[in-house]
Write an enzyme that holds these catalytic residues in place. Sequence first.
Site, PDB file in Angstrom:
ATOM      1  CB  CYS A   1      47.453  47.426  38.279  1.00 43.40           C
ATOM      2  SG  CYS A   1      45.836  47.677  37.552  1.00 43.40           S
TER       3      CYS A   1
ATOM      4  CB  CYS B   1      44.291  45.525  39.433  1.00 43.29           C
ATOM      5  SG  CYS B   1      44.835  45.920  37.781  1.00 43.29           S
ATOM      6  CG  ASP B   2      46.251  45.052  42.980  1.00 40.25           C
ATOM      7  OD1 ASP B   2      45.381  44.167  42.808  1.00 40.25           O
ATOM      8  OD2 ASP B   2      47.390  44.978  42.509  1.00 40.25           O
TER       9      ASP B   2
END
Length: 312
Positions: A135, A138-139
């Site tokens: 992701c 997200c990261d």
Amino acid sequence: MTQKIFDCVILGAGPAGMNAALYCARANLDCALVDISAIGGAPMNYLEIENYLGFNKINTFDLCEKFEQHIDNFNIQKYPYCEIEKIDLTKDIKKIKTTEKEFLAKSIIIATGASPKKLDIKGEEEARGKGVSYCAICDGNFYKDKIVCVVGGGNSALEEAIYLSNIAKKVYLIHRRNEFRADKILQERIKQIENVEFVLNAQCKEILLDNKVYGLKIEQNGIEKIIETDGIFPYIGLSANIDYFHSQLELTPDGFILTDENMKTNLDGVYAIGDIRNTPLRQVITAVSDGAIAGVNVSKYVLNSEKIEIKK
Ligand code: NAP
């Protein structure tokens, strides 16, 4: 006290599930929308959508928020954070046991989506959270001014590589063939980005880590090489989230649920929509459309089933 029987329980509260719930509720069905996680589904892992009709570009979080605000105008009972433990789809009344509650339903719509496929190479499991992520949204921020590899040649890989090119110092886009399957518009866009380098005809062999990822071993044109990298983002397609259904439903050879054009599966009263079914296109717009078709057909099914006796 007798247990309530819903007209329809919708499993999965992404765009497909939310639209199915909307159509069911507008047909006056008593329905529940259940999800293992928050309402919103897979698009929450992406940044923005450029091909949803009516919006030139829209943040996926904003779009899902609009979807939820819309369904909140109707009598739809939402059950986020309910994990399925057991499910029986074979009887007239379907039974779904979740961590929070047991549901009985005359019909079920499965919209539990699909998850990123793994590269299935040495080091991948160990490196998860230590430099391997599925992701970018997200990261991605952990890789500011660092070097990252994105693996894959589809829309997801190219979109996420473009996203990461704004954060990381350098992005290697690693693909096993010499042409991408992503939309041409993305291919044209990524070619213009200076800090993205294509590594084509390359197979990923091993993720190298020493507490955290420091390299990716690849084989390119028969020669093994190591790409020094801080992070690896595999975007190599999806596998259906069918853990609780696979023994009860007919599937395609690659594990997606087979449906007819009405979204009906091989079992009466059981429908499947969105990324989990045998669809030729996995996008928000097609997921939403599946939801509408299923909602209409479930409404007909429930009305008909009320005319005949349902066996518990
Ligand atoms: P995808 O379209 O199935 O592409 C997967 C890519 O990964 C392919 O290029 C494939 O290579 C490669 N691949 C597969 N297995 C591999 C392996 N073991 N090792 C290395 N490479 C491997 O998957 P996706 O990009 O995740 O997209 C999934 C669906 O969502 C698609 O329908 C896509 O159109 C849709 N989507 C749409 C949008 C959009 O419209 N904006 C955005 C994201 C996703 P080959 O090409 O050689 O098979």
